[in-house]
Motif scaffolding. Structure first.
Motif, PDB file in Angstrom:
ATOM      1  N   PRO B 216       0.908  -1.076   0.352  1.00 39.35           N
ATOM      2  CA  PRO B 216       0.033   0.268   0.067  1.00 39.35           C
ATOM      3  C   PRO B 216       0.879   1.025  -0.124  1.00 39.35           C
ATOM      4  O   PRO B 216       2.191   1.202   1.063  1.00 39.35           O
ATOM      5  CB  PRO B 216      -0.554  -0.014   1.171  1.00 39.35           C
ATOM      6  CG  PRO B 216       0.234  -0.544   1.795  1.00 39.35           C
ATOM      7  CD  PRO B 216       1.047  -2.153   1.352  1.00 39.35           C
ATOM      8  N   SER B 217       0.475   2.016  -1.005  1.00 40.45           N
ATOM      9  CA  SER B 217       2.412   3.131  -1.016  1.00 40.45           C
ATOM     10  C   SER B 217       1.805   4.269  -0.315  1.00 40.45           C
ATOM     11  O   SER B 217       0.757   5.180   0.278  1.00 40.45           O
ATOM     12  CB  SER B 217       1.250   3.681  -2.224  1.00 40.45           C
ATOM     13  OG  SER B 217       0.390   4.086  -2.643  1.00 40.45           O
ATOM     14  N   ARG B 218       2.582   4.784  -0.149  1.00 44.17           N
ATOM     15  CA  ARG B 218       2.934   5.411   1.262  1.00 44.17           C
ATOM     16  C   ARG B 218       4.173   6.303   0.378  1.00 44.17           C
ATOM     17  O   ARG B 218       4.745   6.251  -0.492  1.00 44.17           O
ATOM     18  CB  ARG B 218       3.532   5.226   2.731  1.00 44.17           C
ATOM     19  CG  ARG B 218       2.026   4.462   3.394  1.00 44.17           C
ATOM     20  CD  ARG B 218       1.748   5.263   4.329  1.00 44.17           C
ATOM     21  NE  ARG B 218       0.242   4.126   4.969  1.00 44.17           N
ATOM     22  CZ  ARG B 218      -0.442   3.545   4.333  1.00 44.17           C
ATOM     23  NH1 ARG B 218      -0.480   3.669   2.675  1.00 44.17           N
ATOM     24  NH2 ARG B 218      -1.240   2.913   4.714  1.00 44.17           N
ATOM     25  N   MET B 219       4.086   7.771   0.849  1.00 41.15           N
ATOM     26  CA  MET B 219       5.050   8.905   0.156  1.00 41.15           C
ATOM     27  C   MET B 219       6.491   8.596   0.953  1.00 41.15           C
ATOM     28  O   MET B 219       6.642   8.336   2.477  1.00 41.15           O
ATOM     29  CB  MET B 219       4.782  10.200   0.713  1.00 41.15           C
ATOM     30  CG  MET B 219       3.897  11.015  -0.574  1.00 41.15           C
ATOM     31  SD  MET B 219       2.824  12.372  -0.299  1.00 41.15           S
ATOM     32  CE  MET B 219       4.739  13.318  -0.244  1.00 41.15           C
ATOM     33  N   ALA B 220       7.466   8.299   0.862  1.00 47.03           N
ATOM     34  CA  ALA B 220       8.748   7.999   1.594  1.00 47.03           C
ATOM     35  C   ALA B 220       9.423   8.904   1.707  1.00 47.03           C
ATOM     36  O   ALA B 220       9.909   9.483   2.161  1.00 47.03           O
ATOM     37  CB  ALA B 220       8.721   7.206   0.272  1.00 47.03           C
ATOM     38  N   ALA B 221       9.368  10.036   0.415  1.00 47.44           N
ATOM     39  CA  ALA B 221      10.408  10.692   0.370  1.00 47.44           C
ATOM     40  C   ALA B 221       9.928  11.933  -0.204  1.00 47.44           C
ATOM     41  O   ALA B 221       8.613  11.470  -1.291  1.00 47.44           O
ATOM     42  CB  ALA B 221      11.412  10.919   0.203  1.00 47.44           C
ATOM     43  N   SER B 222      10.047  13.349  -0.280  1.00 49.30           N
ATOM     44  CA  SER B 222      10.014  14.668  -0.771  1.00 49.30           C
ATOM     45  C   SER B 222      10.986  15.354  -1.110  1.00 49.30           C
ATOM     46  O   SER B 222      11.300  15.483   0.024  1.00 49.30           O
ATOM     47  CB  SER B 222       8.689  15.773  -0.860  1.00 49.30           C
ATOM     48  OG  SER B 222       8.499  16.788  -1.368  1.00 49.30           O
ATOM     49  N   LEU B 223      11.786  15.507  -2.286  1.00 50.36           N
ATOM     50  CA  LEU B 223      12.738  15.505  -2.170  1.00 50.36           C
ATOM     51  C   LEU B 223      13.056  17.034  -3.291  1.00 50.36           C
ATOM     52  O   LEU B 223      12.646  17.025  -4.187  1.00 50.36           O
ATOM     53  CB  LEU B 223      14.220  14.409  -2.848  1.00 50.36           C
ATOM     54  CG  LEU B 223      15.027  14.117  -3.096  1.00 50.36           C
ATOM     55  CD1 LEU B 223      15.093  13.870  -1.114  1.00 50.36           C
ATOM     56  CD2 LEU B 223      15.558  12.871  -3.804  1.00 50.36           C
ATOM     57  N   ASP B 224      13.674  17.885  -2.641  1.00 52.87           N
ATOM     58  CA  ASP B 224      14.121  18.930  -3.414  1.00 52.87           C
ATOM     59  C   ASP B 224      14.663  18.710  -4.617  1.00 52.87           C
ATOM     60  O   ASP B 224      15.826  18.766  -3.979  1.00 52.87           O
ATOM     61  CB  ASP B 224      14.117  20.330  -2.572  1.00 52.87           C
ATOM     62  CG  ASP B 224      12.418  21.279  -1.942  1.00 52.87           C
ATOM     63  OD1 ASP B 224      11.506  20.822  -2.853  1.00 52.87           O
ATOM     64  OD2 ASP B 224      12.602  21.458  -1.310  1.00 52.87           O
ATOM     65  N   ILE B 225      15.131  19.429  -5.535  1.00 49.07           N
ATOM     66  CA  ILE B 225      16.089  18.830  -6.225  1.00 49.07           C
ATOM     67  C   ILE B 225      16.772  20.265  -7.384  1.00 49.07           C
ATOM     68  O   ILE B 225      16.371  21.367  -7.553  1.00 49.07           O
ATOM     69  CB  ILE B 225      15.960  18.430  -7.483  1.00 49.07           C
ATOM     70  CG1 ILE B 225      14.881  17.217  -7.165  1.00 49.07           C
ATOM     71  CG2 ILE B 225      16.785  17.995  -9.018  1.00 49.07           C
ATOM     72  CD1 ILE B 225      15.325  15.696  -6.915  1.00 49.07           C
ATOM     73  N   ASP B 226      18.283  20.592  -6.295  1.00 50.25           N
ATOM     74  CA  ASP B 226      18.744  21.608  -6.591  1.00 50.25           C
ATOM     75  C   ASP B 226      19.335  22.022  -6.914  1.00 50.25           C
ATOM     76  O   ASP B 226      20.442  22.170  -6.676  1.00 50.25           O
ATOM     77  CB  ASP B 226      18.720  22.657  -4.654  1.00 50.25           C
ATOM     78  CG  ASP B 226      19.474  23.824  -4.949  1.00 50.25           C
ATOM     79  OD1 ASP B 226      18.625  24.942  -5.543  1.00 50.25           O
ATOM     80  OD2 ASP B 226      19.828  24.242  -3.505  1.00 50.25           O
ATOM     81  N   LEU B 227      19.346  21.738  -8.091  1.00 51.98           N
ATOM     82  CA  LEU B 227      20.257  22.172  -9.469  1.00 51.98           C
ATOM     83  C   LEU B 227      20.061  23.060 -10.541  1.00 51.98           C
ATOM     84  O   LEU B 227      19.234  23.591 -10.270  1.00 51.98           O
ATOM     85  CB  LEU B 227      19.904  20.514 -10.418  1.00 51.98           C
ATOM     86  CG  LEU B 227      20.338  19.219  -9.746  1.00 51.98           C
ATOM     87  CD1 LEU B 227      20.075  18.015 -10.090  1.00 51.98           C
ATOM     88  CD2 LEU B 227      22.401  19.152  -8.904  1.00 51.98           C
ATOM     89  N   PRO B 228      21.519  23.778 -10.705  1.00 49.88           N
ATOM     90  CA  PRO B 228      21.089  24.144 -11.698  1.00 49.88           C
ATOM     91  C   PRO B 228      19.788  25.034 -12.966  1.00 49.88           C
ATOM     92  O   PRO B 228      20.175  23.115 -13.769  1.00 49.88           O
ATOM     93  CB  PRO B 228      22.210  24.943 -12.422  1.00 49.88           C
ATOM     94  CG  PRO B 228      23.212  24.007 -11.903  1.00 49.88           C
ATOM     95  CD  PRO B 228      22.444  23.218 -11.196  1.00 49.88           C
ATOM     96  N   ARG B 229      19.387  26.036 -13.423  1.00 48.11           N
ATOM     97  CA  ARG B 229      18.388  25.901 -14.772  1.00 48.11           C
ATOM     98  C   ARG B 229      19.072  26.929 -15.161  1.00 48.11           C
ATOM     99  O   ARG B 229      19.688  27.731 -15.156  1.00 48.11           O
ATOM    100  CB  ARG B 229      17.201  25.982 -14.416  1.00 48.11           C
ATOM    101  CG  ARG B 229      16.552  25.297 -13.001  1.00 48.11           C
ATOM    102  CD  ARG B 229      15.618  24.483 -13.652  1.00 48.11           C
ATOM    103  NE  ARG B 229      14.044  23.612 -13.428  1.00 48.11           N
ATOM    104  CZ  ARG B 229      13.989  22.323 -13.893  1.00 48.11           C
ATOM    105  NH1 ARG B 229      14.315  21.911 -14.852  1.00 48.11           N
ATOM    106  NH2 ARG B 229      13.345  21.160 -13.229  1.00 48.11           N
TER     107      ARG B 229
END
Lengths: 260, 255
Positions: B216-229
């Motif tokens: 049963p799916s749970r949120m394992a992580a919410s990851l901000d990807i701080d890489l240049p744009r």
């Protein structure tokens, strides 16, 4: 047009001409009497005898039969497709009336034709009714199959934009069912010819069916064969017209085939 | 992404349970996150974790069983301003490319003529100049999916939902389309919610990656990807890129 591109198109006429030639030769060779089997030439000759030598005014009868075939094909197509859309639209209507259509279709229409004559009299109306009853079922069944044959996921495309059921029919189901509809119409085109001729056997004083049945009473064979040849010509032509309409109205299918 | 900005849409404890006569299948268990305007958010998870279900719930194609979906922005009409790119291109084979792109316009009953120019621009944006009058069966799989992206953008949606749109394509076409998607996102400033099981793909594309566990799916992580744009392929050599990917692997318990 070069001979190479023309040659495949001439195959069918060549086969027909060959059959007629064998027929013509066989009648002479085996000395078959004319009332059993006339030669194709003597049959066709009857079409061009001037009045009053000819037994029939062919133009009048040809016109009557063409009118019946044309009208009954148009009416059957429109009514048949409409019935199918109504049945696809509402499950309730499908449950109530589908058994009825199956019942009507399983009746031997030729056997109930005399009843139809009693109800609606001699002539055009009855013949169209008979042709309709003989030929509507394939249109209904094929169209219905086409309307149901839509990929479920395509429906999501309209649903997520909160489109209506009418839009689902107009934008998805009906265009998707076109190949099925044309299959139904092709069957219908030949069945309409059968229906019109049967109608003329029973309920008419004109038309090629009338000529065939009347000539049989007088053992006058050549007009029977002339009539038959015309009837099959009309059937083949109508079938061809439906095929042409299919090619014109479904260009995507044509290109797809060309690619493969 | 800072949380003091107002979210476009907010999911709070959204669950989806499929009930049959004697079994219950939890397709999506308790997912909460916000999506901010202009953000590129990816949802990564194993097959069957309810990623597609999540998108379908947001698109109004499926009801959710419990929880809330809150539209935070008052000028976002979730019924009309969502674009959906499905796993399959789902083009109508009887319509030419241009008419396929215009389908949402017809469904939303917007004047078609006024949008033909826009449809052409979008086709040009997805790299299909000159293909307006072709039929779908004349196009490759990648080209078909480009058409479906143009179609999803035609009614100028604020939120673009993408369900593994390049999953069925070969790896090279897929990388190319990822680059093009970034370009499209930068041009159109859409908010994108992108479902995938490509871990590197998610890091490469996203501002934020939501990691879902298996059922049963749970949120394992919410990851901000701080890489240049704007991002180019060089970003893959950034040590941070590898660290983000590792975090996702851990979240998915692939160790």
């Amino acid at each position: 047009m070069s001979l190479a591109t023309l040659a495949p198109k001439l195959k069918t006429p060549a086969v027909i001409l060959a059959i007629l030639a064998i027929w013509q030769g066989a009648v002479g060779l085996f000395e078959i009497r004319e009332f059993i089997l006339p030669t194709p030439l003597s049959a066709l000759e009857h079409l061009f005898l001037p009045q009053p030598d000819a037994n029939y005014n062919w133009m009048v009868h040809i016109r009557a039969t063409l009118l019946e075939i044309g009208l009954s094909f148009v009416i059957t197509s429109v009514v048949g497709i409409s019935i199918a859309i109504a049945l696809a639209w509402s499950e309730a209507s499908r449950k109530v009336s589908m058994p009825l259509f199956v019942f009507v279709n399983s009746l031997p229409i030729i056997a109930i034709a005399p009843i139809l004559v009693l109800w609606s009299g001699y002539g055009l109306k009855t013949n169209i009714l008979i042709a309709f009853l003989v030929s509507f079922f394939p249109v209904v069944i094929n169209t219905l199959a086409g309307l149901a044959a839509i990929e479920e996921e395509l429906l999501d495309l309209v649903k997520y934009l909160h489109g209506t059921k009418l839009q689902v029919f107009l934008k998805l189901r009906i265009p998707n069912s076109l190949p099925y509809i044309f299959t139904g119409l092709k069957i219908c085109s030949t069945m309409c010819v059968v229906g019109a001729i049967v109608g003329e056997f029973i309920a008419s004083d004109r038309g090629l069916g009338y000529i065939i049945i009347n000539s049989q009473y007088t053992m006058d064979s050549p007009p029977i064969y002339a009539g038959l040849m015309l009837v099959s010509l009309f059937g083949v032509s109508l079938f061809g017209l439906v095929g042409l309409a299919e090619r014109i109205l479904m260009p995507w299918a044509r290109r797809g085939v060309a690619e493969k | 992404m800072s949380d003091d900005r107002k979210a476009l849409i907010s999911l709070r404890n959204v669950k989806k349970v499929y009930r049959t006569r004697d079994t219950e299948l939890e397709a999506l268990g308790d997912v909460s996150f916000d999506v901010f305007p202009g953000e590129f958010v990816s949802v990564v998870g194993p097959s069957g974790c309810g990623k597609t279900t999540l998108l379908k719930i947001l698109a109004g194609l499926l009801p959710h069983s419990s929880g809330e979906i809150v539209v935070e922005s008052e000028n976002f009409d979730i019924e009309r301003e969502v674009g959906f790119v499905f796993q399959k291109p789902l083009l109508l084979h009887w319509r030419k490319v241009l008419d396929n792109v215009l389908l949402p316009i017809e469904i939303l009953k917007i004047n078609r003529k006024s949008m033909v120019g826009r449809a052409r621009e979008l086709l040009s944006l997805v790299g299909l100049d000159g293909f307006e009058d072709r039929y779908p069966n004349e196009l490759s799989g990648g080209m078909q999916q480009r058409v479906s992206i143009a179609r999803a953008l035609i009614h100028d949606p604020k939120l673009l939902l993408m369900d593994e749109p390049f999953g069925a394509l070969d790896a090279i076409t897929r990388e190319r389309l990822n680059m093009e998607l970034l370009h499209i996102w930068e041009e159109t400033k859409k908010t994108i919610l992108f479902v995938t099981h490509g871990i590197n793909e998610a890091v490469f594309l996203s501002d934020r990656v939501i990691v879902l566990t298996a059922r049963p799916s749970r949120m394992a992580a919410s990851l901000d990807i701080d890489l240049p744009r704007p991002r180019s392929q060089e970003v893959r050599t950034d040590p941070a890129f590898g660290r983000y990917a590792l975090e996702i692997y851990k979240g998915l318990e692939i160790t």
